[in-house]
Design an enzyme around this catalytic site. Structure first.
Site, PDB file in Angstrom:
ATOM      1  N   HIS A  75       0.835  -1.212   0.000  1.00 50.34           N
ATOM      2  CA  HIS A  75       0.000   0.000   0.000  1.00 50.34           C
ATOM      3  C   HIS A  75       0.864   1.254   0.000  1.00 50.34           C
ATOM      4  O   HIS A  75       1.397   1.639   1.035  1.00 50.34           O
ATOM      5  CB  HIS A  75      -0.891  -0.035   1.255  1.00 50.34           C
ATOM      6  N   HIS A  77       1.176   5.348  -1.983  1.00 51.52           N
ATOM      7  CA  HIS A  77       0.619   6.361  -2.892  1.00 51.52           C
ATOM      8  C   HIS A  77       1.778   7.090  -3.552  1.00 51.52           C
ATOM      9  O   HIS A  77       2.545   7.777  -2.877  1.00 51.52           O
ATOM     10  CB  HIS A  77      -0.256   7.343  -2.107  1.00 51.52           C
ATOM     11  N   LEU A  78       1.908   6.913  -4.853  1.00 52.78           N
ATOM     12  CA  LEU A  78       3.041   7.517  -5.564  1.00 52.78           C
ATOM     13  C   LEU A  78       2.656   8.807  -6.293  1.00 52.78           C
ATOM     14  O   LEU A  78       3.523   9.467  -6.868  1.00 52.78           O
ATOM     15  CB  LEU A  78       3.676   6.498  -6.523  1.00 52.78           C
ATOM     16  N   HIS A 253      -4.869  -1.066   6.312  1.00 51.36           N
ATOM     17  CA  HIS A 253      -4.633  -0.155   7.459  1.00 51.36           C
ATOM     18  C   HIS A 253      -5.652  -0.291   8.582  1.00 51.36           C
ATOM     19  O   HIS A 253      -6.253   0.677   8.987  1.00 51.36           O
ATOM     20  CB  HIS A 253      -4.434   1.295   7.001  1.00 51.36           C
ATOM     21  N   ASP A 354       1.171   2.455   3.762  1.00 53.77           N
ATOM     22  CA  ASP A 354       0.242   3.544   3.416  1.00 53.77           C
ATOM     23  C   ASP A 354       1.025   4.850   3.231  1.00 53.77           C
ATOM     24  O   ASP A 354       0.598   5.918   3.667  1.00 53.77           O
ATOM     25  CB  ASP A 354      -0.860   3.706   4.471  1.00 53.77           C
ATOM     26  N   HIS A 358       2.503  14.348   0.789  1.00 56.14           N
ATOM     27  CA  HIS A 358       1.755  15.552   0.392  1.00 56.14           C
ATOM     28  C   HIS A 358       2.725  16.716   0.274  1.00 56.14           C
ATOM     29  O   HIS A 358       3.798  16.704   0.874  1.00 56.14           O
ATOM     30  CB  HIS A 358       0.691  15.899   1.442  1.00 56.14           C
TER      31      HIS A 358
END
Ligand SMILES: [Zn+2]
Length: 481
Positions: A75, A77-78, A253, A354, A358
C-alpha cells in the site's frame, strides 16, 4: 567484522550487483530460518548462501548487519499522475528502496485514477523510465473514476496486469457494488483491497474518538466507523464465496481492536480474508496529537489501559502537529496494542506503509484542514524495529510481515511475484540493514518529495545499507559506501 565488497556509487543504480557478505545475520521467512551466515552475489544472482555454525558463527547475532529478502509494500501512494509535486513514481521508488522495499503496490487514487489499461501502461512506463529496479505493482480502481457508482473495467485492468483492486482513499460505500466487485475480482483471481470506513460516522472527523480528541477539541472519529465497515465486508465475502470460491478480501490499514477481532473470527471460520497494519498505527498513538512522543507500548499502564499524557507530564512537542493527521486516525494505546497482538498471532498478515506524501501547501495548515497521510515508506523499518527492540515482536515475525505476509495476501495467481526468500541461483532480491546503527530522520536524508512528517528529528534503528531488487542495485547508503 562485516565486509561488504563490490560496493557501487549512486550512479550505479540499476546495475547488476556483485557482493560478498560475511558475518551477517540472515533471515529467511520462506524457510523460517535465521542465523549467522555468508552470502555471495555474482552478476545479480545469489551464488551461494552458507549458514555458519560452531566457531565460525561465534560473535554474530541479530543486533548487527541483517540480510533479509527485499520488503514488499502492499500500500503506497506515488501520486503520479496528477500530483507530481508531492511524489513521482521515480521519487517514490527511490524512497521505497531507501526503506528496504523492492516491490511496491501503487494505489490507484491518482488524478486521473488508474481505472483503465492505458493508465496502467503509463505507470509501468514511468517506472521503467525511472531506472529503478524496484518493482512497481499497480492496483486498479474498483469503480470507474473511483466515483463509487459502477464497476471499473476490471477484466481489462486484470489483463493489463493489476495485482488487486481498490478505491483506497475512500471505501466502496455501496454494499451491492462491493459485493459485485468481490465476485468479479474473484473470478479474475484477484483480491479486493478495501479501505474500511463508514463515511456516515466520519464526516468532519479529525482524531480518534476519546480523551485526546475531547481535550484538544477535535472532532471524534469513532472506532465503530472502521469496525462496521470491516464487518460489512466480511459478511459480503462470506456470501459471495458461495458462488465464487476464488473471491478474496484484503482489509488495509486496520487500526482498532474491534476490527481486528472481526478478522480474527472470520479467519477462524475459514474465510479468505487478509489484512495489514501500518507502522504508524503500531508505534504511534493519538496522544502524539497532544504533544506526547513516546511509543505506543510505553503509553499503556499496568492494567493495559491508555495512560493520560497530561497527568504523566508526557507532553514534549507542540500540539496539533498536522503531519499527524492521517486516515484512519492514530488511535489509543489500547488499539495500537491490539494491532501488535494481531501481528504477533497472525491475524494481521502484513505491515503496509500507506506511504502518503503531500506537498507543504496541503500539509502545513491547521490540523483539521491538512490532507491526511504520513509519508512513511522510509521510516517503516525503523518503527517496526523499535517494536522489536522493545520486545513486543520478534525480528523474524517483523521480516515475515514485510515479505512473505504481503505476498501471500496478494495471492500467487499473479505473474512473477518474486518468491521472498534467500535462494541460491535466484536473482538477489535483498535488503541489508544494520540493526544497531541509528539514523536521524531529516529532510535531506529522505528520498520522498513528501513534506514534513512526525518523525523528523528523531533517530531510528536499522540503517539500510543496501537494497537489491531483481539482482540490481536499488539503494546504497552513501556513508557506508
Ligand atoms: Zn486508505
Amino acid at each position: 567484522m562485516t565486509v561488504i565488497a563490490g560496493r557501487r556509487t549512486s550512479s550505479d543504480i540499476g546495475r547488476a550487483v556483485d557482493l560478498d557478505l560475511t558475518n551477517a545475520w540472515l533471515v529467511d521467512p520462506a524457510t523460517g530460518r535465521e542465523g549467522p551466515g555468508e552470502l555471495v552475489v555474482r552478476d545479480g544472482r545469489i551464488e551461494s548462501i552458507d549458514w555458519l555454525a560452531g566457531d565460525d558463527a561465534r560473535g554474530i547475532d541479530d543486533s548487527g548487519v541483517v540480510v533479509a529478502p527485499g520488503f514488499v509494500d502492499l500500500h503506497a501512494h506515488l501520486r503520479e499522475p496528477g500530483n507530481e509535486a508531492a511524489e513521482t513514481i521515480a521519487s517514490g521508488l527511490a524512497a521505497a528502496a531507501h526503506g528496504g522495499f523492492t516491490t511496491v503496490c501503487a494505489m490507484p487514487n491518482t488524478t486521473p485514477p488508474i481505472d483503465r489499461a492505458a493508465l496502467v501502461e503509463a505507470a509501468r512506463a514511468a517506472a521503467a523510465a525511472s531506472g529503478s529496479p524496484v518493482r512497481l505493482l499497480q492496483v486498479g480502481a474498483v469503480t470507474a473514476g473511483r466515483a463509487g457508482e459502477r464497476l471499473a473495467a476490471l477484466g481489462e485492468l486484470a489483463d493489463a496486469g493489476v495485482v488487486a483492486f481498490s478505491d483506497d482513499g475512500s471505501p466502496v460505500q455501496s454494499a451491492e457494488l462491493f459485493r459485485n466487485a468481490l465476485a468479479y475480482a474473484g473470478m479474475l483471481g484477484l483480491p479486493v483491497i478495501d479501505h474500511p470506513e463508514d463515511l456516515t460516522q466520519t464526516s468532519g472527523a479529525e482524531a480518534s474518538d476519546g480523551l485526546v480528541a475531547t481535550v484538544l477539541g477535535l472532532r471524534g472519529w469513532p472506532a465503530a466507523a472502521e469496525a462496521l465497515a470491516v464487518a460489512r465486508d466480511i459478511e459480503l465475502l462470506a456470501e459471495v464465496r458461495g458462488d465464487v470460491p476464488g473471491a478474496r478480501l484484503h482489509l488495509t490499514h486496520l487500526s482498532t481492536a474491534a476490527s481486528i477481532e472481526h478478522v480474527r473470527r472470520a479467519k477462524a471460520a475459514g474465510l479468505p480474508v487478509t489484512c495489514d497494519v501500518t507502522p504508524h498505527h503500531l508505534a504511534l498513538t493519538d496522544e502524539w496529537l497532544a504533544g506526547a512522543r513516546r511509543w505506543a507500548w510505553d503509553a499503556l499502564d499496568g492494567e493495559g489501559a491508555a495512560r493520560d499524557p497530561w497527568r504523566d507530564h508526557a507532553l514534549e512537542a507542540d500540539p496539533y502537529d498536522s503531519s499527524l493527521r492521517v486516515n484512519p486516525p492514530l488511535r489509543s494505546a489500547v488499539d495500537a496494542r491490539a494491532c501488535l497482538d494481531g501481528l504477533v498471532d497472525g491475524t494481521i498478515d502484513a505491515i503496509a506503509t500507506d506511504h502518503a506524501p503531500h506537498t507543504q501547501v496541503d500539509k502545513d495548515v491547521e490540523f483539521g484542514l491538512a490532507r491526511p497521510g504520513i509519508a512513511g515508506i522510509e521510516t517503516a523499518l525503523g518503527l517496526v524495529l523499535e517494536a522489536v527492540d522493545a520486545g513486543h515482536l520478534t525480528l523474524a515475525r517483523a521480516i515475515e510481515a514485510l515479505t512473505s505476509g504481503p505476498v501471500q495476501a496478494l495471492g500467487t495467481s499473479r505473474e512473477a511475484l518474486r518468491a521472498p526468500g534467500l535462494v541460491e541461483g535466484a536473482p538477489a532480491d535483498l535488503v541489508v540493514f544494520d540493526r544497531g546503527a541509528r539514523w536521524t530522520v531529516r529532510p535531506d536524508a529522505l528520498m520522498t518529495r513528501g513534506w514534513g512528517g512526525p518523525l523528523l528529528g528523531r533517530s531510528l534503528p536499522g540503517t539500510v545499507l543496501l537494497t537489491i531488487a531483481g539482482g540490481r542495485l536499488a539503494y546504497e547508503d552513501a556513508a557506508s559506501a
